[in-house]
Structures are given as structure tokens and as C-alpha cells.
Enzyme design. Structure first.
Site, PDB file in Angstrom:
ATOM      1  N   THR A   1      32.892   8.313  19.404  1.00  0.00           N
ATOM      2  CA  THR A   1      34.123   8.347  18.625  1.00  0.00           C
ATOM      3  C   THR A   1      35.162   7.461  19.303  1.00  0.00           C
ATOM      4  O   THR A   1      35.018   7.090  20.467  1.00  0.00           O
ATOM      5  CB  THR A   1      34.669   9.783  18.524  1.00  0.00           C
ATOM      6  OG1 THR A   1      35.004  10.249  19.847  1.00  0.00           O
ATOM      7  CG2 THR A   1      33.636  10.723  17.911  1.00  0.00           C
TER       8      THR A   1
ATOM      9  N   GLU B   1      30.905  11.158  13.031  1.00  0.00           N
ATOM     10  CA  GLU B   1      30.066  12.354  12.981  1.00  0.00           C
ATOM     11  C   GLU B   1      29.298  12.510  11.675  1.00  0.00           C
ATOM     12  O   GLU B   1      28.402  13.357  11.578  1.00  0.00           O
ATOM     13  CB  GLU B   1      30.929  13.602  13.208  1.00  0.00           C
ATOM     14  CG  GLU B   1      31.523  13.702  14.602  1.00  0.00           C
ATOM     15  CD  GLU B   1      32.884  13.018  14.744  1.00  0.00           C
ATOM     16  OE1 GLU B   1      33.663  13.414  15.623  1.00  0.00           O
ATOM     17  OE2 GLU B   1      33.173  12.089  13.955  1.00  0.00           O
TER      18      GLU B   1
ATOM     19  N   TRP C   1      54.476  21.306   3.945  1.00  0.00           N
ATOM     20  CA  TRP C   1      53.767  20.134   4.403  1.00  0.00           C
ATOM     21  C   TRP C   1      54.140  18.895   3.590  1.00  0.00           C
ATOM     22  O   TRP C   1      54.253  18.950   2.368  1.00  0.00           O
ATOM     23  CB  TRP C   1      52.259  20.326   4.311  1.00  0.00           C
ATOM     24  CG  TRP C   1      51.707  21.359   5.242  1.00  0.00           C
ATOM     25  CD1 TRP C   1      51.172  22.562   4.913  1.00  0.00           C
ATOM     26  CD2 TRP C   1      51.632  21.285   6.674  1.00  0.00           C
ATOM     27  NE1 TRP C   1      50.766  23.241   6.022  1.00  0.00           N
ATOM     28  CE2 TRP C   1      51.030  22.479   7.127  1.00  0.00           C
ATOM     29  CE3 TRP C   1      52.015  20.317   7.621  1.00  0.00           C
ATOM     30  CZ2 TRP C   1      50.809  22.731   8.474  1.00  0.00           C
ATOM     31  CZ3 TRP C   1      51.786  20.581   8.956  1.00  0.00           C
ATOM     32  CH2 TRP C   1      51.193  21.773   9.370  1.00  0.00           C
TER      33      TRP C   1
END
Length: 549
Positions: free
Chosen positions: A186, A329, A445
Site C-alpha cells: 500500500t 487490497e 458530515w
């Protein structure tokens, strides 16, 4: 009762032998550091694979060894994509854009025994040689660069290595499809990069899925140009899929300038290409100067594609940008946004809004959107947000030699992606943000991605990134970091006026800062970590001034 089918393993030698037998005549084009283009064939690449197999044995590279690459997208890198796994070894593509300490970490952590490096990249890798404790040899590939090659017994020449070794004869034989084929780390935005190990089975299955009509529909008639680096998640699996179906390949090498890329697209009548949004932003001003009529699909992933950018491509060449989503992933292809029957009859603007989504999961991948606090799935109502979690035969189940399992995987084995999304009634995913990039204002949010897309729709804006800044009353408020196109001028007030009809009033950025460029990560994504560090002393005061303190 068991089925009476032959139990043949799903392994990469199957793809290699098919390509060698049926598609040896198909072209493989590589651009060099010297601004020249070389054309070979799949048969030539397969010949390199066979000589590399013998060479790795002659050098004493272990049967299960990691074979590191530090290379651009080239035919030699393509050969290594098969030479390592077809001989039972593990291909480790090292991201050339990692920080030096991260390069040292991933090579040592993977325990690479040999490194293949393009000559133009030697100035980056060779100064680290003494720190790479497990590397026995550095094999330099001549990519047309004039960089000097060290006089050292550990340094070998790729071309000499091939000529010194006879090609391996016979068929490659990997018995267990769960054997590791490749690994990639990653990008390490937090802490050290983590290793993801792909099996032969996972790689073959994803290559097969890429051929499906509702994915890429890749075929022998296609010419594929992966701009996404071969050192990043196996170039989204495109090299394996292309050889499986016999597509022609165009590999851009080290010259990643917009002009060089668009020239290759036009000259070789590329039909399928893939890259991150920053690539397509760079090419956009050149669209009218080249014949890109061969293109049928332009893939973009890594971060959200601004609707205005996709619209620009649609109107210039008749092909919009197609969203693809995944991560290291997920190998990485997990979703792809292709038109469906329920999209028929939509206007151009409505279609572009649909194509701004990441789309439904590709066959064999399962996705769910879950409340990160309770773990319960949220409704598919296109408004309830949650974390995207993934499962499937090419989704990671753990990290290589890492204890970071509890926070990355659920108790029932699903990958926690860290991406926040909504899902519509048809299962189409729309990413809202990364969990760490959301702005929480007054308990509600705000999507930084949505704000960025709307800002980048302004005709004078080149790039925009939105980060959360501390606020005395609302805890956090959005700060817009904006890059203005060359030759244009823009004010903060004009940015806000542009946004007012497009987002809720309480979403409007509290402040706008103009910057020269949005910093990028090693894989071309916006580096909000860097921006947050740059503006860590920025404060937004209720009714007061804004700025660095």
C-alpha cells in the site's frame, strides 16, 4: 456427490502458454527514455520469459524468492510479470514514487533477493543499495537513458543476462493455485506500507472477470494502453488480462508527459486505456489536436473523477471517462460504472451524473455498506452513508507479516476499505469520502469529495482539494485549497458564488486558499495528509478572521 470435471489449477502459466501459442504475433509497443518507440511481439516477450526463467535459476534465486522490480511500463517489465510467478517465485513490484525510507522498508520487509531496475531509475535506487540487506543482484534494464551504470559485481545487465542463458524448454508447472504470484505494498499514507499478496488463483480470476461484457469486455481486437503504473497493483490487472485474450499492448515507458501519452494513444489506435484522474486532467487540453477515434473506454480510478472532466472528454471525443474503484487490497478492480438498462432514456447530464458513481461490484465481488459504529448494513436508499466493505476471491484476507488485522478486517472476514459511500437501489456505489477526510461540522458530515468536484467544475479551476480545519463553534469546517488555471484569475468570493447553487449553504467552505498545486501521493492521488500538515496552524474563528496562526 462430486462433479466429474478435471481439477486443473487456476495458475498464471495457463495465461502464459495460451498467449505464447495463440497470440505470439500480436504487437507490444514500448516508449523509451530516449523518445523512441520500439515494437516487438508477444512472442518476443514470451522468449524473454523463458530466458529469465533459466537466468533466475543460474543466479541461485530461491524457488520461493521475491523478485523485485523498480521499473516503468515496458515490455521487459511485462516479461517479469510472468517470469517470476511462472517459475514459482513471487513478483514484487516496488512503487518508484515511495519515499526512500519506504522503499528500503518494503524491499527488506518482502526480502527481495534480486532487483530489476530501469536504467533511468538507477539514480533513485542505487544510493539505497547498501541498505537493501537481502538483495543479491541488481539487474539494469536499458530503457534508453544515459544514466551511468555502477561498476559493481552485484550489478548485471538485463540484455547480457538474457543472451547468456538459453530459454527454458517445456511447460511451466505451478501445482497449487493458492501459491503467491505477486505482491504489492500500500502507499503508506499512515505508518509503513502494508504488503498485499496476490495468489495465482486470484490473479487469473480477476483477469477472466476483466473480459466480461459488463466489465471491460476486453477482446483480441483491442489495443490496451495501461497508463496506470505496472508498479501499482499490477497495473489494475490489465497486463494479465491483455495476454489472456490476446489484446495488443502499448506501454508508455518513462515519458509520462501529457503530449507523449496522447501521441501514443493516437498513433497506435488504442481502444482501452486506464489512469488516475490527474492523467486525464493533463491530457484534456490536448484532446482537440489528436485523432482519438479508436478509444472505446477510458478508465479512471484512485480518486473521484470530476463530472466536468468526464463531460469534457465526452464532448471532445465522444467517450466519457468510466469510473473504476478498488484499492491495493482488492487487486484492485472491485466496481466499474457501465451503462445499464435502467439508464436508458437519460439525458446527457443525467448520464454524466450516473457515470460519476463508482458503480456496482463486478462479478464475484461482494460489497456492503455498513454503519462503522454498529456494523449493521445501511439501506440502499442513495442517502444513508456507511463504510464500504468488500469480500471476494481477489480481496485480501490479511496483510503480509503484519499484526494490523483487527482494524482492517471484520470478524466475519470482510475487508474494511475506509471509504464512505451511499448505495442506490441497484447496488451502485457512490463514494462520499474517505473516513479520515470527511468534515464533521456541528455533528453533521460534509463530503470533501463532493465539494472538490463542484469546485473543479468552475472553468477557471485546475485542481481543488478540501480539508477539515478546526473551528471554535462547529468543531470543523471545510477549507478549500484551489489551483487556478494558468493565465486565469479567481477570487475566493467567486468560488463561493459558484458553489452556492450547487451545495447546501452549511457545506460552503469557510475559507478559500489559493495554492500552486495540490500535493500528490506516490500513486497520483491528492495528498490531503500533506495539506493538513501545511495548514495545521490554520484557524477558523466564529465571526473572526481566518488564516495561519
Amino acid at each position: 456427490m462430486l462433479g466429474l470435471m478435471q481439477n486443473r489449477a487456476l495458475v498464471l502459466p495457463n495465461i502464459f502458454h495460451r498467449a505464447e501459442r495463440y497470440f505470439g504475433h500480436k504487437p507490444v509497443v514500448t516508449a523509451t527514455a530516449g523518445d523512441t518507440v520500439s515494437t516487438s511481439t508477444i512472442a518476443d516477450v514470451c522468449g524473454q520469459v523463458r530466458r529469465l526463467a533459466t537466468a533466475l535459476d543460474a543466479l541461485g534465486i530461491g524457488d520461493d524468492a521475491r523478485v523485485g522490480t523498480f521499473c516503468w511500463n515496458t515490455e521487459q517489465h511485462l516479461a517479469l510479470y510472468f517470469a517470476a510467478p511462472c517459475t514459482g517465485r513471487v513478483l514484487h513490484t516496488v512503487n518508484i514514487r515511495l519515499f526512500t525510507e519506504q522503499i528500503v522498508f518494503v524491499v527488506n520487509h518482502a526480502r527481495d533477493e534480486i532487483m530489476f531496475v530501469d536504467r533511468s531509475l538507477l539514480p533513485v535506487l542505487w544510493p539505497l543499495a547498501e541498505k537493501l540487506s537481502t538483495v543479491k543482484y541488481f539487474v539494469v534494464i536499458d530503457d534508453g537513458s544515459a544514466d551511468s551504470v555502477p561498476d559493481d559485481s552485484r550489478v548485471l545487465r538485463y540484455e547480457q543476462l538474457l543472451s547468456d542463458n538459453e530459454p527454458y524448454e517445456g511447460e511451466f508447472d505451478v501445482r497449487d493455485e493458492n501459491t503467491a504470484a505477486a505482491m504489492c505494498y500500500t502507499s503508506g499514507t499512515t505508518g509503513n506500507p502494508k504488503g498485499v499478496v496476490y495468489s495465482h488463483r486470484s490473479t487469473v480470476l480477476q483477469a477472466l472477470a476483466t473480459l466480461a461484457a459488463d466489465v471491460l469486455g476486453l477482446s483480441e481486437r483491442d489495443v490496451v494502453m495501461p497508463i496506470v503504473p505496472m508498479f501499482h497493483v499490477n497495473s489494475w490487472g490489465l497486463p494479465y488480462a491483455a495476454l489472456l485474450t490476446g489484446s495488443g499492448l502499448v506501454l508508455p515507458g518513462p515519458n509520462m508527459t501529457p503530449k507523449a501519452l496522447v501521441t501514443l494513444l493516437a498513433d497506435h489506435k488504442v481502444t482501452v486505456t486506464a489512469g488516475v484522474p490527474t492523467i486525464w486532467m493533463g491530457i484534456a487540453p490536448l484532446l482537440g489536436d489528436y485523432d482519438l477515434s479508436g478509444l472505446r473506454i477510458i478508465l479512471s480510478g484512485g480518486s473521484a473523477v470530476p463530472t466536468a472532466l468526464s463531460q469534457r472528454y465526452l464532448r471532445a471525443i465522444g467517450v466519457p471517462i468510466t469510473q473504476i474503484w478498488g484499492m491495493t487490497e482488492t487487486s484492485p478492480v472491485a466496481t466499474l460504472c457501465t451503462p445499464r438498462t435502467h439508464h436508458e432514456g437519460l439525458s446527457e447530464d443525467e448520464r454524466l451524473r450516473v457515470q460519476a458513481r463508482q458503480g456496482p461490484p463486478v462479478p464475484l465481488v461482494q460489497l456492503r455498506v455498513c454503519d462503522p459504529a454498529t456494523g449493521a448494513e445501511v439501506p440502499w436508499d442513495n442517502s444513508s452513508t456507511g463504510e464500504v466493505q468488500a469480500a471476494g476471491p481477489w480481496i485480501a484476507s490479511a496483510y503480509y507479516e503484519s499484526t494490523d488485522h483487527e482494524t482492517s478486517f471484520t470478524d466475519d472476514g470482510w475487508l474494511r476499505t475506509g471509504d464512505v459511500a451511499v448505495c442506490d437501489e441497484y447496488g451502485s456505489v457512490l463514494l462520499v469520502d474517505r473516513t479520515k477526510d470527511l468534515v464533521k461540522s456541528g455533528g453533521e458530515w460534509i463530503s470533501s469529495v463532493h465539494l472538490e468536484n463542484e469546485i473543479m467544475a468552475h472553468p477557471k479551476v485546475s485542481e481543488a482539494a478540501v480539508i477539515a480545519i478546526p473551528h471554535e463553534r462547529w468543531v470543523e469546517r471545510p477549507l478549500a485549497c484551489v489551483v487556478v488555471k494558468a493565465g486565469e484569475s479567481l477570487t475566493a468570493e467567486e468560488v463561493i458564488e459558484h458553489l452556492e447553487p450547487r451545495v447546501a449553504k452549511w457545506w460552503l467552505p469557510e475559507a478559500v486558499e489559493f495554492i500552486d498545486a495540490v500535493p500528490k501521493t506516490s500513486v497520483g492521488k491528492f495528498s490531503k495528509k500533506t495539506l493538513r500538515a501545511q495548514f495545521e496552524n490554520y484557524r477558523l474563528a466564529e465571526g473572526g478572521s481566518s488564516g495561519m496562526q
